[in-house]
Design an enzyme around this catalytic site. Structure first.
Site, PDB file in Angstrom:
ATOM      1  N   HIS A  13      42.926  69.336  54.566  1.00 36.11           N
ATOM      2  CA  HIS A  13      43.989  69.493  53.530  1.00 36.11           C
ATOM      3  C   HIS A  13      44.460  68.538  52.945  1.00 36.11           C
ATOM      4  O   HIS A  13      44.924  67.612  53.503  1.00 36.11           O
ATOM      5  CB  HIS A  13      45.123  70.497  54.428  1.00 36.11           C
ATOM      6  CG  HIS A  13      45.893  70.727  53.662  1.00 36.11           C
ATOM      7  ND1 HIS A  13      46.704  72.333  53.850  1.00 36.11           N
ATOM      8  CD2 HIS A  13      46.822  70.589  52.257  1.00 36.11           C
ATOM      9  CE1 HIS A  13      47.420  72.512  52.704  1.00 36.11           C
ATOM     10  NE2 HIS A  13      47.554  71.534  51.941  1.00 36.11           N
ATOM     11  N   HIS A  15      45.564  66.920  48.968  1.00 36.55           N
ATOM     12  CA  HIS A  15      45.975  67.000  47.517  1.00 36.55           C
ATOM     13  C   HIS A  15      45.558  65.454  46.800  1.00 36.55           C
ATOM     14  O   HIS A  15      46.226  64.213  47.039  1.00 36.55           O
ATOM     15  CB  HIS A  15      47.356  67.214  47.183  1.00 36.55           C
ATOM     16  CG  HIS A  15      47.807  68.462  47.792  1.00 36.55           C
ATOM     17  ND1 HIS A  15      47.880  69.533  47.102  1.00 36.55           N
ATOM     18  CD2 HIS A  15      48.398  68.705  48.792  1.00 36.55           C
ATOM     19  CE1 HIS A  15      48.163  70.563  47.923  1.00 36.55           C
ATOM     20  NE2 HIS A  15      48.464  70.133  48.949  1.00 36.55           N
ATOM     21  N   ARG A  17      45.253  65.459  43.356  1.00 36.26           N
ATOM     22  CA  ARG A  17      45.785  65.545  42.020  1.00 36.26           C
ATOM     23  C   ARG A  17      44.702  64.928  40.884  1.00 36.26           C
ATOM     24  O   ARG A  17      43.538  65.638  41.104  1.00 36.26           O
ATOM     25  CB  ARG A  17      46.889  64.623  41.655  1.00 36.26           C
ATOM     26  CG  ARG A  17      47.979  64.414  42.906  1.00 36.26           C
ATOM     27  CD  ARG A  17      48.724  65.789  42.787  1.00 36.26           C
ATOM     28  NE  ARG A  17      49.772  65.587  43.681  1.00 36.26           N
ATOM     29  CZ  ARG A  17      50.352  66.507  44.252  1.00 36.26           C
ATOM     30  NH1 ARG A  17      49.767  67.684  44.461  1.00 36.26           N
ATOM     31  NH2 ARG A  17      51.201  66.468  45.226  1.00 36.26           N
ATOM     32  N   ASN A  41      45.848  73.134  43.408  1.00 36.76           N
ATOM     33  CA  ASN A  41      46.924  73.170  42.713  1.00 36.76           C
ATOM     34  C   ASN A  41      47.428  72.149  41.652  1.00 36.76           C
ATOM     35  O   ASN A  41      48.082  71.290  41.649  1.00 36.76           O
ATOM     36  CB  ASN A  41      48.208  73.367  43.700  1.00 36.76           C
ATOM     37  CG  ASN A  41      48.617  72.189  44.519  1.00 36.76           C
ATOM     38  OD1 ASN A  41      47.567  71.402  44.760  1.00 36.76           O
ATOM     39  ND2 ASN A  41      49.500  71.741  44.936  1.00 36.76           N
ATOM     40  N   LYS A  99      42.315  79.405  48.043  1.00 36.01           N
ATOM     41  CA  LYS A  99      43.947  79.177  48.535  1.00 36.01           C
ATOM     42  C   LYS A  99      44.819  80.088  48.091  1.00 36.01           C
ATOM     43  O   LYS A  99      44.680  80.295  46.936  1.00 36.01           O
ATOM     44  CB  LYS A  99      44.301  77.616  48.265  1.00 36.01           C
ATOM     45  CG  LYS A  99      45.573  77.136  48.781  1.00 36.01           C
ATOM     46  CD  LYS A  99      45.822  76.904  49.770  1.00 36.01           C
ATOM     47  CE  LYS A  99      47.098  76.472  50.250  1.00 36.01           C
ATOM     48  NZ  LYS A  99      47.531  75.198  50.157  1.00 36.01           N
ATOM     49  N   HIS A 136      48.895  79.007  52.288  1.00 35.31           N
ATOM     50  CA  HIS A 136      50.395  78.642  52.238  1.00 35.31           C
ATOM     51  C   HIS A 136      51.378  79.596  52.811  1.00 35.31           C
ATOM     52  O   HIS A 136      51.722  80.432  52.027  1.00 35.31           O
ATOM     53  CB  HIS A 136      51.026  77.829  50.792  1.00 35.31           C
ATOM     54  CG  HIS A 136      52.241  77.315  50.967  1.00 35.31           C
ATOM     55  ND1 HIS A 136      52.344  75.903  50.919  1.00 35.31           N
ATOM     56  CD2 HIS A 136      53.578  77.798  51.128  1.00 35.31           C
ATOM     57  CE1 HIS A 136      53.726  75.580  51.129  1.00 35.31           C
ATOM     58  NE2 HIS A 136      54.272  76.602  51.124  1.00 35.31           N
ATOM     59  N   HIS A 174      49.126  73.909  57.233  1.00 32.77           N
ATOM     60  CA  HIS A 174      50.164  73.065  57.770  1.00 32.77           C
ATOM     61  C   HIS A 174      51.147  73.859  58.495  1.00 32.77           C
ATOM     62  O   HIS A 174      52.167  74.270  57.983  1.00 32.77           O
ATOM     63  CB  HIS A 174      50.706  72.359  56.672  1.00 32.77           C
ATOM     64  CG  HIS A 174      50.995  73.528  55.182  1.00 32.77           C
ATOM     65  ND1 HIS A 174      51.435  74.293  55.101  1.00 32.77           N
ATOM     66  CD2 HIS A 174      50.433  72.857  54.012  1.00 32.77           C
ATOM     67  CE1 HIS A 174      51.379  75.028  53.860  1.00 32.77           C
ATOM     68  NE2 HIS A 174      50.868  74.186  53.297  1.00 32.77           N
ATOM     69  N   LEU A 219      56.853  70.571  52.092  1.00 28.96           N
ATOM     70  CA  LEU A 219      56.877  72.089  52.247  1.00 28.96           C
ATOM     71  C   LEU A 219      55.466  72.674  52.920  1.00 28.96           C
ATOM     72  O   LEU A 219      54.345  72.001  52.725  1.00 28.96           O
ATOM     73  CB  LEU A 219      56.907  72.854  50.677  1.00 28.96           C
ATOM     74  CG  LEU A 219      58.431  72.707  50.158  1.00 28.96           C
ATOM     75  CD1 LEU A 219      58.212  73.385  48.836  1.00 28.96           C
ATOM     76  CD2 LEU A 219      59.357  73.564  50.869  1.00 28.96           C
ATOM     77  N   ASP A 247      47.793  67.333  54.638  1.00 25.03           N
ATOM     78  CA  ASP A 247      48.347  67.809  53.529  1.00 25.03           C
ATOM     79  C   ASP A 247      48.938  66.412  52.790  1.00 25.03           C
ATOM     80  O   ASP A 247      49.969  66.509  52.157  1.00 25.03           O
ATOM     81  CB  ASP A 247      49.752  68.644  53.850  1.00 25.03           C
ATOM     82  CG  ASP A 247      50.318  69.572  52.715  1.00 25.03           C
ATOM     83  OD1 ASP A 247      49.578  69.365  51.846  1.00 25.03           O
ATOM     84  OD2 ASP A 247      51.445  69.800  52.802  1.00 25.03           O
ATOM     85  N   ALA A 263      58.269  68.095  46.569  1.00 25.83           N
ATOM     86  CA  ALA A 263      57.825  68.142  47.915  1.00 25.83           C
ATOM     87  C   ALA A 263      56.529  67.448  48.050  1.00 25.83           C
ATOM     88  O   ALA A 263      55.576  67.699  47.449  1.00 25.83           O
ATOM     89  CB  ALA A 263      57.766  69.451  48.184  1.00 25.83           C
TER      90      ALA A 263
HETATM   91  O1  DOR Z   1      54.822  69.404  50.450  1.00 26.35           O
HETATM   92  C1  DOR Z   1      53.973  69.858  49.731  1.00 26.35           C
HETATM   93  N1  DOR Z   1      53.461  69.324  48.763  1.00 26.35           N
HETATM   94  N2  DOR Z   1      53.784  70.833  50.276  1.00 26.35           N
HETATM   95  C2  DOR Z   1      52.816  71.827  49.386  1.00 26.35           C
HETATM   96  O2  DOR Z   1      52.730  72.906  49.944  1.00 26.35           O
HETATM   97  C3  DOR Z   1      52.366  71.328  48.283  1.00 26.35           C
HETATM   98  C4  DOR Z   1      52.307  70.075  48.233  1.00 26.35           C
HETATM   99  C5  DOR Z   1      51.804  69.472  46.723  1.00 26.35           C
HETATM  100  O3  DOR Z   1      51.034  69.711  46.243  1.00 26.35           O
HETATM  101  O4  DOR Z   1      52.730  68.653  46.442  1.00 26.35           O
HETATM  102 ZN    ZN Z   2      49.115  71.205  50.522  1.00 22.92          ZN
END
Ligand code: DOR
Ligand code: ZN
Length: 345
Positions: A13, A15, A17, A41, A99, A136, A174, A219, A247, A263
């Site tokens: 998991h 991210h 960007r 995302n 997702k 999620h 998560h 989150l 995450d 978050a």
């Molecule tokens: O804390 C988080 N950040 N929870 C998520 O579900 C998304 C993630 C984000 O992409 O920043």
């Molecule tokens: Zn995530």
């Protein structure tokens, strides 16, 4: 000084960007992990196989030369997902999973699913074709307390969905609660769960330690101590349905230290060390390799990595912040402190 040798781990998991942020963060994950599930995302979200393939190529341009790293791409589900494109993308080896972001649950989830009923045709196609659903797992209704959102999702959304589609394979991403862990365990023949380092290390007091702590905000939000204990038991207890997924979610420092802070905990630079700390504290280092390097590939029906890595219990100082090419700075987990374990030289 203790040391531990184990198969190169994977992060299920992540991210990454895009743009300069991606350029900055990819090397941290690529150096430590063999493969990673890449969350979709972005703005705009990764909703088609063509977008995922283009994103995969942009990621590969950021992987340091000589580093063996494979990004595993995911499809961002919306109310209008094209099931045929998802299935074709999976068959072509582009999509590993899809997702589910409930609309407005978290960062860039505005295009997320407004009701499970709107994507039943897609979920049926996923069940038929063995495409894992990554959730999620939080309800977003304003009347549900933020600390109860995961437990309510497990009870109201996920449990009925599992009944409705007995063939669907699901990762509850998560997990943060004993209810989340219990649901996964009860369906372990077809469910998995990732657990982040921060949810194993901290309870919700960390959000308010001497003042408001934006870098501890993610989150699903940190929970009570009893839930942290349940997660530690899940991660170290030897059940194969629980596996590593950080995450890691980078946001620029000024966007976290803000009136309406983003978050996400950026953990990639120290993630393996953080998990090792947890397993060492639980006297479960003998179970670390299963959690970090075996259980994830087994769920995704992939072979584990062959390469071995060695970490030693030697503290490593972690930078206060990391520059993101003119855009701002990143603050990582353990920043300005010492990570208790480090990669053997
Ligand atoms: O804390 C988080 N950040 N929870 C998520 O579900 C998304 C993630 C984000 O992409 O920043
Ligand atoms: Zn995530």
């Amino acid at each position: 000084m203790r040391s531990l040798t184990f198969r190169r781990p994977d992060d299920w998991h992540v991210h990454f960007r895009d743009g300069v942020m991606m350029k900055t963060v990819v090397p941290y994950t690529a150096r430590a992990f063999g493969r990673a599930i890449i969350m979709p995302n972005l703005t705009p979200p990764v909703t088609t196989a063509a977008m995922a393939e283009a994103y995969r190529q942009r990621i590969m341009e950021c992987v340091p030369a000589g580093t063996d790293f494979t990004p595993l791409m995911t499809c961002y589900l919306t109310d209008h997902t094209d099931a045929a494109d998802l299935v074709a993308g999976h068959k072509a080896g582009i999509f590993t999973a899809a997702k589910l972001y409930p609309a407005h649950a978290t960062t860039n989830s505005a295009h997320g699913v407004t009701s499970i009923d709107h994507i039943m045709n897609v979920l049926e196609a996923m069940a038929e074709n063995g495409i894992p659903l990554l959730t999620h797992g939080e309800v977003t209704r304003a009347d549900v307390d933020i600390f109860d959102r995961e437990a309510r999702f497990a009870e109201e959304i996920l449990a009925p969905l599992l009944q409705r589609l007995p063939e669907l394979r699901v990762v509850m991403e998560h997990i943060t609660t004993e209810q989340g862990a219990a649901l996964v365990l009860a369906h372990k023949h077809r469910m998995g769960a990732t657990i982040t380092p921060q949810h194993l290390l901290y309870n919700r007091n960390a959000l308010f330690q001497g003042g408001l702590r934006p870098h501890m905000y993610c989150l699903p939000v940190l929970k009570r101590e009893k839930h942290r204990q349940a997660l530690r038991k899940a991660a170290t207890g030897g059940e194969t349905c629980f596996f590593l997924g950080t995450d890691t979610a980078p946001h620029l420092r000024h966007l976290k230290e803000s009136d309406c802070g983003c978050a996400g905990v950026f953990s990639a630079p120290v993630a393996v060390a953080a998990y090792l700390q947890v397993f060492a504290e639980e006297n479960a280092l003998d179970r670390f390799e299963a959690f970090a390097s075996l259980n994830g590939p087994a769920f995704y029906r992939m072979a584990p990595n062959e390469e071995r890595v060695t970490y030693v219990e030697r503290p490593a100082r972690i930078a206060e912040e990391i520059e993101v090419d003119g855009a701002g700075k990143l603050v990582s987990l353990f920043s300005g402190e010492a990570a208790p374990w480090s990669l053997a030289a």
